[in-house]
Write a protein that holds these residues in place. Structure first.
Motif, mmCIF file in Angstrom:
data_model
loop_
_atom_site.group_PDB
_atom_site.id
_atom_site.type_symbol
_atom_site.label_atom_id
_atom_site.label_comp_id
_atom_site.label_asym_id
_atom_site.label_seq_id
_atom_site.Cartn_x
_atom_site.Cartn_y
_atom_site.Cartn_z
ATOM 1 N N LEU A 201 0.761 -1.088 -0.084
ATOM 2 C CA LEU A 201 0.065 0.098 -0.080
ATOM 3 C C LEU A 201 0.959 1.120 -0.009
ATOM 4 O O LEU A 201 1.904 1.258 0.671
ATOM 5 N N ILE A 202 0.549 2.065 -0.871
ATOM 6 C CA ILE A 202 1.407 3.468 -0.903
ATOM 7 C C ILE A 202 0.568 4.665 -0.661
ATOM 8 O O ILE A 202 -0.611 4.861 -1.211
ATOM 9 N N LEU A 203 1.155 5.307 0.255
ATOM 10 C CA LEU A 203 0.198 6.632 0.669
ATOM 11 C C LEU A 203 0.947 7.730 -0.083
ATOM 12 O O LEU A 203 2.246 7.983 0.332
ATOM 13 N N ALA A 204 0.082 8.791 -0.509
ATOM 14 C CA ALA A 204 0.527 9.853 -1.160
ATOM 15 C C ALA A 204 1.235 10.840 -0.298
ATOM 16 O O ALA A 204 2.110 11.675 -0.366
ATOM 17 N N GLU A 205 0.676 10.879 0.910
ATOM 18 C CA GLU A 205 1.103 11.549 2.258
ATOM 19 C C GLU A 205 1.642 10.608 3.143
ATOM 20 O O GLU A 205 0.919 9.984 3.865
ATOM 21 N N SER A 206 3.038 10.463 3.157
ATOM 22 C CA SER A 206 3.672 9.622 4.016
ATOM 23 C C SER A 206 3.175 9.459 5.239
ATOM 24 O O SER A 206 3.340 8.749 5.965
ATOM 25 N N GLY A 207 2.970 10.790 5.980
ATOM 26 C CA GLY A 207 2.664 10.789 7.319
ATOM 27 C C GLY A 207 1.153 10.327 7.762
ATOM 28 O O GLY A 207 0.846 10.653 8.918
ATOM 29 N N ARG A 208 0.212 10.155 6.732
ATOM 30 C CA ARG A 208 -0.993 10.018 6.914
ATOM 31 C C ARG A 208 -1.195 8.569 7.946
ATOM 32 O O ARG A 208 -0.479 7.690 7.702
ATOM 33 N N THR A 209 -2.308 8.715 8.775
ATOM 34 C CA THR A 209 -2.400 7.848 9.668
ATOM 35 C C THR A 209 -3.495 6.783 8.730
ATOM 36 O O THR A 209 -4.370 6.730 8.324
ATOM 37 N N LEU A 210 -2.824 5.471 9.290
ATOM 38 C CA LEU A 210 -3.814 4.151 8.950
ATOM 39 C C LEU A 210 -4.267 3.616 10.178
ATOM 40 O O LEU A 210 -3.283 3.299 10.903
ATOM 41 N N ALA A 211 -5.478 3.336 10.148
ATOM 42 C CA ALA A 211 -5.656 2.086 11.445
ATOM 43 C C ALA A 211 -5.459 0.939 10.892
ATOM 44 O O ALA A 211 -5.776 0.262 10.203
ATOM 45 N N PRO A 212 -4.405 -0.029 11.690
ATOM 46 C CA PRO A 212 -3.995 -1.312 11.185
ATOM 47 C C PRO A 212 -5.071 -2.227 11.401
ATOM 48 O O PRO A 212 -5.932 -2.089 12.330
ATOM 49 N N ILE A 213 -5.119 -3.207 10.323
ATOM 50 C CA ILE A 213 -5.868 -4.401 10.501
ATOM 51 C C ILE A 213 -5.490 -5.501 11.155
ATOM 52 O O ILE A 213 -6.364 -6.338 11.596
ATOM 53 N N LEU A 214 -4.069 -5.506 11.112
ATOM 54 C CA LEU A 214 -3.499 -6.799 11.718
ATOM 55 C C LEU A 214 -2.550 -6.168 12.879
ATOM 56 O O LEU A 214 -1.860 -5.011 12.902
ATOM 57 N N LEU A 215 -2.758 -6.577 14.128
ATOM 58 C CA LEU A 215 -2.167 -5.979 15.404
ATOM 59 C C LEU A 215 -1.090 -7.128 16.206
ATOM 60 O O LEU A 215 -1.124 -8.169 15.560
#
Length: 377
Positions: A201-215
């Motif tokens: 997965l590649i984010l255009a804004e590298s600092g953007r937060t994603l909620a992980p689905i694997l913990l």
């Protein structure tokens, strides 16, 4: 025994020799990338080198790349981890998108298989909740390329985010994060000559937060827990490097489009009733969706397999079961075409004789089914 012909690159491309060599080298070295000793630091260096290779291919910040177990997990992370309360997906998305967002609103496509941008704008205007829209770059069944940059302008003007699944496009056409205008890209290594079981997965804004689905761990900047698949990631990086080298050459399709066009021309010449679905739309250079009216797609797949030629049904395949194609249904194709389509996809090791073998076997099948077949080669 004659050489078996593999024409199913959109399901999974053969691993490139340089990719296999890089993976063997990585497998020969121990080390967990999270360990602080020398072996761990060496493993970490290999992972970060691959991250840079992939970033270079799409013009991204390496810090915005999250390695996953494949495109399916990457799509799930994008849709479930984005934090947006409203999801919209095009009606021709891959099942890994549709099944990860079963509650999402569907955006229709035109009969040409291209997302209806006016309908997309109307849907976004009807509700101001924070939204994410998923629009793939190239369809896995038809090869039709979507107007993602145009969609991005509409999506961003409405304050929404754009997720773009570029798995089928990687290594076949140039993919630029900036030119597409996407907020999130997702991809899979095995579509471009890398190993199965790894994606990103590649984010255009590298600092953007994603909620992980694997913990359960802090890997991938706490966006995806679990020890990294070092050899697989190295293979993804090597495949990205090879894809970039191919696309930087004078012939950006490395002969594949010429082979695809030769196959389509031969098919229509041999069987006048044959239909190339999406022929009038922009498409990937390696993909044809070919309908033989009156002959079920799965019948064609099995007959061609017996003749030593591997292709896929126009419908999506899962665990060996062929289901009706939601893509062709969304395009509004008539029943005689919708159920009779196969997908032929070529790639880096395809040769002219592969096309000749396919055409001979396919024409024999059509003749056996009572269709008019020209004897002209």
């Amino acid at each position: 025994m004659s050489r078996a012909v593999y024409l199913d690159y959109n399901s999974g491309a053969p691993v490139r020799p340089e990719v296999a060599a890089a993976m063997v080298e990585a497998l020969a070295e121990p080390g967990n990338p999270s360990s602080v000793h020398g072996f761990g630091r060496a493993a970490r260096a290999r992972v970060e080198a691959a991250r840079r290779q992939l970033a270079g291919l799409v013009g991204a910040d390496p810090a915005g790349i999250v390695f996953t177990s494949g495109g399916t997990e990457a799509n799930a992370l994008a849709l479930r981890g984005c934090g947006r309360s409203r999801l919209l997906v095009s009606s021709i998305e891959h099942p890994s998108v549709l099944d990860s967002a079963s509650e999402a609103e569907r955006v229709p496509v035109t009969p040409d298989g291209i997302i209806d941008l006016a309908a997309l704008d109307c849907l976004l205007a009807a509700n101001t909740r924070p939204a994410l829209v998923s629009v793939m770059l190239a369809n896995n069944e038809t090869g039709i390329v979507q107007p993602v940059a145009e969609a991005a302008r509409i999506i961003h003007a409405r304050g929404a985010w754009l997720h773009c699944d570029v798995a089928q496009a990687m290594g076949r056409i140039k993919v630029s994060l900036g030119q597409l205008g996407a907020d999130i890209l997702t991809l899979s290594a095995h579509k471009m000559g890398g190993p199965a079981g790894v994606g990103a997965l590649i984010l255009a804004e590298s600092g953007r937060t994603l909620a992980p689905i694997l913990l359960g761990g802090g890997q991938e900047r706490r966006r995806r827990a679990g020890t990294e698949n070092v050899a697989g990631i190295v293979g993804l990086g090597a495949a990205a490097q090879s894809a970039g080298d191919d696309l930087a050459g004078a012939d950006t399709t490395y002969g594949v489009q010429a082979l695809r066009d030769r196959l389509e021309e031969g098919a229509r010449r041999l069987v006048p009733d044959a239909v190339v679905i999406g022929a009038g739309a922009p498409r990937l250079p390696n993909t044809t969706c070919l309908a033989l009216p009156g002959v079920e797609g799965r019948t064609q797949v099995m007959a061609l397999d017996l003749a030593g030629v591997a292709v896929s049904a126009g419908a999506a395949c899962s665990s060996g079961k062929v289901a009706p194609s939601h893509v062709l249904a969304a395009m509004g194709l008539e029943e005689r075409l919708k159920g009779s389509a196969i997908r032929v996809s070529l790639g880096w090791s395809s040769r002219p004789e592969d096309v000749d073998t396919f055409l001979a076997a396919w024409a024999d099948l059509a003749r056996h089914k009572g269709l008019k077949v020209s004897e002209a080669a």
